[in-house]
Structures are given as C-alpha cells and as structure tokens.
Design a protein around this motif. Structure first.
Motif, short mmCIF file in Angstrom:
data_model
loop_
_atom_site.label_atom_id
_atom_site.label_comp_id
_atom_site.label_asym_id
_atom_site.label_seq_id
_atom_site.Cartn_x
_atom_site.Cartn_y
_atom_site.Cartn_z
N LEU A 1 -36.80 -13.99 38.36
CA LEU A 1 -37.33 -14.42 37.07
C LEU A 1 -37.30 -15.94 36.93
CD1 LEU A 1 -38.45 -13.42 34.38
CD2 LEU A 1 -36.11 -13.38 33.52
N VAL A 2 -36.23 -16.57 37.35
CA VAL A 2 -36.13 -18.03 37.30
C VAL A 2 -37.16 -18.66 38.23
CG1 VAL A 2 -34.65 -20.00 37.90
CG2 VAL A 2 -33.73 -18.10 36.56
N ALA B 1 -40.57 -18.46 36.60
CA ALA B 1 -40.70 -19.45 35.53
C ALA B 1 -40.94 -20.85 36.09
CB ALA B 1 -39.45 -19.42 34.65
N TRP C 1 -44.52 -21.06 37.36
CA TRP C 1 -45.43 -21.13 36.22
C TRP C 1 -45.44 -22.54 35.64
CZ3 TRP C 1 -49.52 -19.97 34.01
CH2 TRP C 1 -49.72 -19.97 32.65
N ALA C 2 -44.27 -23.16 35.52
CA ALA C 2 -44.19 -24.53 35.00
C ALA C 2 -44.90 -25.51 35.92
CB ALA C 2 -42.73 -24.93 34.80
N PRO D 1 -51.02 -17.25 34.10
CA PRO D 1 -50.13 -17.07 35.25
C PRO D 1 -50.89 -16.53 36.46
CG PRO D 1 -49.24 -16.00 33.29
CD PRO D 1 -50.61 -16.46 32.95
N ALA E 1 -47.66 -12.53 30.13
CA ALA E 1 -47.40 -13.91 29.71
C ALA E 1 -48.68 -14.51 29.13
CB ALA E 1 -46.91 -14.74 30.89
#
Length: 128
Positions: free
Chosen positions: A32-33, A36, A39-40, A103, A109
């Motif tokens: 999950l991290v 993220a 995605w950033a 995404p 999302a």
C-alpha cells in the motif's frame, strides 16, 4: 557464543515461523505504501510536464506564432489528454494546461486534476 544468538538457535517449535507470520502481516501495508508513492510520483511527473508545456507555449505565443502552432507546441510536451487554453493579449500572453491524472492500476482512487499556467510578455509588434 553470544546469548542472543544461542537463544535464536534454540528456538522452540512455537517460535518457528513467527518471521513468516510477521511478514505476512506487514507485506500488505508495504504494498500500500509503495502504491501511494508511485501514485505521488505519477502526479508530480504530470505537474512538471504541464509546467514545461505551458512555458513553451507562452514563449511561442509571445513570439507571435499562430494559435494552432502554439497548441501543437504545448501538446507535444504535455501529458496525453491535456487541455490547452491560449489567451493572447497586447501586453501578456497566457497559456493554461490541465490534465486529469488517474492511477495506473484499476482502482477506486479518484483522479487528480493537475494544472499549470505560464505568462509571457508579448513582443512588440506581435499583437495588432
């Protein structure tokens, strides 16, 4: 032999496999991290490409290039699916670039709207 190493080597059957269980619990959080962070990075990349495209378009429009040529200049360096607005004026020329970033993976999302603007002084004799 140090005491801790000796204790690990003497681990009983109850303690065996605890590392596997801890990894199984931590792995989804790690994924999950990572998602993220990816995605950033995708959003930041789109933002930087929009900024570069808007600046290139504002320079081209300020030189007096045709609006179609300015749009082509912007769309060459902007992310796919970008929207471009060119506002020429007697003193300044403004170019706005925006794109909706989704995404890379199929998820619930939401998309993020990334925008960038650039303003350049219009060269003398360009604007009628």
């Amino acid at each position: 032999m140090p005491r801790k190493v000796r204790d690990v080597l003497r681990a009983g059957p109850r303690e065996r496999g605890s590392v596997t269980a801890e990894t199984a619990v931590a792995l989804p959080a790690l994924v999950l991290v990572l998602a993220a962070v990816l995605w950033a990075v995708t959003v930041v990349d789109a933002r930087l490409r929009c900024v570069d495209a808007a600046r290139a378009g504002a320079r081209a429009a300020a030189r007096g290039e045709a609006l179609n040529a300015v749009r082509e200049t912007v769309l060459r360096s902007a992310p796919a699916g970008s929207r471009v607005v060119v506002v020429p004026g007697p003193e300044v020329t403004r170019v706005d670039v925006s794109v909706s970033v989704r995404p890379l993976w199929k998820s619930a999302a939401p998309s993020i709207e990334v925008t960038a603007s650039a303003v350049s002084a219009t060269e003398i004799g360009v604007f009628p």
